[in-house]
Each structure stands twice: as structure tokens, then as C-alpha cells.
Design a protein around this motif. Structure first.
Motif, short mmCIF file in Angstrom:
data_model
loop_
_atom_site.label_atom_id
_atom_site.label_comp_id
_atom_site.label_asym_id
_atom_site.label_seq_id
_atom_site.Cartn_x
_atom_site.Cartn_y
_atom_site.Cartn_z
N ILE A 106 -50.24 -49.42 -22.59
CA ILE A 106 -49.16 -50.47 -22.56
C ILE A 106 -47.89 -49.79 -21.78
CG2 ILE A 106 -50.07 -51.80 -24.38
CD1 ILE A 106 -47.74 -50.25 -26.02
N THR A 107 -47.19 -50.47 -21.43
CA THR A 107 -45.86 -50.29 -21.06
C THR A 107 -44.76 -51.33 -21.30
OG1 THR A 107 -44.38 -49.48 -19.27
CG2 THR A 107 -45.95 -51.12 -18.56
N VAL A 108 -43.55 -50.98 -21.03
CA VAL A 108 -42.25 -51.88 -21.05
C VAL A 108 -41.35 -51.76 -19.97
CG1 VAL A 108 -42.21 -51.74 -23.62
CG2 VAL A 108 -40.78 -50.24 -22.27
N VAL A 109 -40.65 -53.04 -19.81
CA VAL A 109 -39.75 -52.70 -18.52
C VAL A 109 -38.50 -52.39 -18.76
CG1 VAL A 109 -38.88 -54.38 -16.50
CG2 VAL A 109 -41.30 -54.50 -17.33
N ILE A 110 -38.00 -51.38 -18.13
CA ILE A 110 -36.62 -50.79 -18.29
C ILE A 110 -35.93 -50.87 -16.91
CG2 ILE A 110 -35.05 -49.00 -19.22
CD1 ILE A 110 -36.87 -48.54 -21.31
N ASP A 111 -34.80 -51.56 -16.77
CA ASP A 111 -34.10 -51.54 -15.34
C ASP A 111 -32.78 -50.66 -15.33
OD1 ASP A 111 -36.09 -52.91 -13.76
OD2 ASP A 111 -35.38 -54.77 -14.63
N GLU A 112 -31.97 -51.11 -16.48
CA GLU A 112 -30.59 -50.73 -16.49
C GLU A 112 -30.48 -49.16 -16.25
OE1 GLU A 112 -26.76 -50.99 -16.38
OE2 GLU A 112 -27.97 -52.55 -16.57
N PRO A 113 -31.07 -48.08 -16.86
CA PRO A 113 -30.63 -46.79 -16.59
C PRO A 113 -31.32 -46.34 -15.21
CG PRO A 113 -32.44 -46.93 -18.27
CD PRO A 113 -31.83 -48.42 -17.87
N LEU A 114 -32.25 -46.89 -14.59
CA LEU A 114 -32.96 -46.53 -13.29
C LEU A 114 -32.05 -47.04 -12.17
CD1 LEU A 114 -36.66 -46.98 -14.32
CD2 LEU A 114 -35.37 -44.99 -14.17
N LYS A 115 -30.99 -48.17 -12.33
CA LYS A 115 -30.21 -48.27 -11.33
C LYS A 115 -29.41 -47.28 -10.61
CE LYS A 115 -27.93 -51.70 -13.38
NZ LYS A 115 -27.32 -52.95 -13.53
N TYR A 116 -29.27 -46.10 -11.62
CA TYR A 116 -28.46 -45.22 -11.33
C TYR A 116 -29.42 -43.62 -10.93
CZ TYR A 116 -25.24 -47.91 -13.82
OH TYR A 116 -24.46 -49.01 -14.23
N LEU A 117 -30.65 -43.96 -10.58
CA LEU A 117 -31.70 -42.91 -10.69
C LEU A 117 -32.63 -43.18 -9.36
CD1 LEU A 117 -32.57 -42.16 -14.34
CD2 LEU A 117 -31.29 -40.67 -12.63
N GLN A 118 -32.00 -43.70 -8.42
CA GLN A 118 -32.90 -43.97 -7.22
C GLN A 118 -33.46 -42.46 -6.80
OE1 GLN A 118 -33.56 -46.99 -6.09
NE2 GLN A 118 -32.29 -47.92 -7.66
N PRO A 119 -34.63 -42.67 -6.09
CA PRO A 119 -35.53 -43.79 -5.95
C PRO A 119 -36.56 -43.58 -6.95
CG PRO A 119 -36.44 -41.65 -5.04
CD PRO A 119 -35.04 -41.30 -5.64
#
Length: 301
Positions: A108-121
């Protein structure tokens, strides 16, 4: 989670990944300093993921979830502890993660977007549910990760500094440190670009408003106002850092990890990037090299 179940042994037999040879994985760093690696997810990729020793679960972004066609299977039965606090999250199927030819189940996994906006790519976070399937050698100075079979010993011929840690259900690594003469509990967190201390440790070290050399820090999710200053020396086994930059913030993670009854810190990559880490989950031992330009601390200190 850390002990090989029969299902995982069968999984390895099917995918043919239980050989004795170690596998190398190239490591890069984000602009903020976190380690990044490339992995395959369900045989697709490669995808760039942040290697995070303080993330219990491997996660993906919304865009990667859609790209892989992951199926929503419901809500978490209990709130999940995130940097900003405990929140209920949606669960999705995942399958397996492959690192340098070595597959590991990650149902299983979960979706996390917020912290990764600053960790491209980065397209997700590689967490402990995958890493704890192996003996993991994180060699940031030489920009590589070496994966060995679960229970394999650390490479010979290296002056390893050996630190015991207590096994935890979440596989996080919590060790005893001393900073500025104060004993504290430290979470080993390659996913944090800086080191964060709780209010009890901040008070003991004098990282308080109005103190000399202390200034306003960056806002951290869920932690409220922060202060930034220098503290040290930091002593971890035989390793010593004379002074490190810390931020004081009462993050919810301290309470969630049950280490907030005394001085505690999240030891981030501003310190960990200097050393090579070998994590032995079977023996509950962390091995690390000594930081550059510092000598070993005396065993009889």
C-alpha cells in the motif's frame, strides 16, 4: 516488519532477488540537500524518490499515483502521523519497489504532495517499509547506496562507529546522543535537510528568544514559530561535531514517537550527509563513519 516472513521469502523466490552480492544504487541530492535515488515501481520507471529514514511508509505524489493507475482501497483506520500532525489519509494499492534490481513488497501507499513541491524532481518518498527489507549502506560522501541481504554485516576494513538502537514497530532509528553536554534522544532522519530540537532541549541549550546568536528560524509544518542557533558539540558514539545549526520547534512528531518526555532532536541531513551510514535491522545496530576533520571521541570519555 523487519523479520523476513514466509510471504516475503516466496516473493523473492519469484523475482529472483535474494543473491548474496550487494547492489549499488546511485545517489544524488536535492537543492535542499536530501538524498535522492531512482527506483522502479511495479516494473515501471525509473522514478526519482527521496530516501527518508524517518518515513515509515513509501509514498507517491498525486501525479505519480495517476500515472501508475494505483487503485484507491479506502481510508486509513487510524490517523497517520505527518510532519504537520496526525491526519486520516487515503490508501492506495502499490505492489513492489525495485532498487538496483532488488524488489521489495510495498502493498500500500499514500499520496503526499506538499513536502515534495520543494524537492524536485522527486516523485515520492522511499520509506522504511522498503528499506528495512535490506541491510542498507547509505554512502552520501561517495554518492551511492549499497543494498545487501537482510542481516548482512557492514563492509570490512572501515573504522565503523557502532551505535545500538531499540527495535520499533515503525522501524525508525532512535539513538542516544549528547549535545552541548545534554543527553538526548535523536531520530536519524535523512529526509530532513536540517536538525530540529524540541522545547526541552532548546531550553537546556539556551536556544531561546533573546539569547545571543539566536534568531528567527524558518517556519516548519505543524511546529509553530521556530528559533535558529548553533549548538554543540554533538556526540554520537565516537563521532563528534563541534557545532551544528539547529532549529527549535515543537513538532508533533516528537510526541507521536514517544520521545518528548525529555530532550530530543530530529538529526537531519545537515549532519548525516557528512558520514556513511550502515543500517543493520536484524542486529539493531547503526554503523557510521567519523565526520571529516574531527577525531574520534575517547571511549573513556
Amino acid at each position: 516488519m523487519r523479520r523476513f516472513p514466509a510471504l516475503f521469502a516466496a516473493f523473492l523466490a519469484v523475482f529472483g532477488a535474494s543473491g548474496a552480492a550487494a547492489s549499488d544504487l546511485a545517489l544524488t541530492r536535492s537543492e535542499r540537500g536530501q538524498p535522492l535515488v531512482e527506483v522502479a515501481l511495479n516494473g515501471k520507471g525509473p522514478f526519482v524518490m527521496m530516501l527518508d529514514t524517518a518515513a515509515g511508509l513509501t509514498t507517491v505524489t498525486t501525479a505519480l499515483k495517476d500515472e501508475l493507475g494505483l487503485v484507491h482501497i479506502g481510508r486509513s483506520p487510524q490517523p497517520m502521523q505527518l510532519a504537520s500532525g496526525a491526519e486520516p489519509v487515503d490508501l492506495y494499492t502499490l505492489g513492489f519497489v525495485t532498487l538496483a534490481g532488488r524488489p521489495a513488497p510495498a502493498p500500500i501507499t499514500v499520496v503526499i504532495d506538499e513536502p515534495l513541491k520543494y524537492l524536485q524532481p522527486a516523485r515520492g518518498i522511499l520509506g522504511m517499509n522498503v528499506l528495512s527489507r535490506f541491510a542498507v549502506d547509505i554512502d552520501q560522501p561517495n554518492r551511492r547506496v549499497i543494498l545487501s541481504d537482510f542481516g548482512a554485516p557492514p563492509p570490512a576494513g572501515i573504522d565503523w562507529n557502532t551505535i545500538p538502537f531499540n527495535p520499533r514497530h515503525d522501524d525508525f532509528i532512535v539513538v542516544d546522543v549528547e549535545i552541548g553536554g545534554v543527553a538526548a534522544k535523536a531520530v536519524i532522519d535523512t529526509g530532513a535537510n536540517g536538525t530540529v530540537i524540541n522545547d526541552k532541549l532548546a531550553a537546556a541549550l539556551g536556544i531561546v528568544e533573546g539569547a545571543k546568536g539566536v534568531e528567527a528560524g524558518q517556519i516548519l509544518a505543524g511546529g509553530g514559530a521556530t528559533l535558529k542557533g548553533k549548538a554543540g558539540p554533538l556526540v554520537l558514539g565516537r563521532a563528534r561535531w563541534d557545532a551544528i545549526t539547529v532549529q527549535a520547534s515543537q513538532l508533533p512528531l516528537f510526541k507521536a514517537m514517544e520521545i518528548d518526555d525529555g530532550p530530543a532532536l530530529i538529526l537531519g541531513n545537515n549532519v548525516l550527509a557528512d558520514v556513511r551510514l550502515f543500517i543493520d535491522y536484524r542486529g539493531d545496530r547503526l554503523y557510521l563513519t567519523l565526520p571529516p576533520a574531527t577525531g574520534a571521541v575517547s571511549e573513556t570519555r
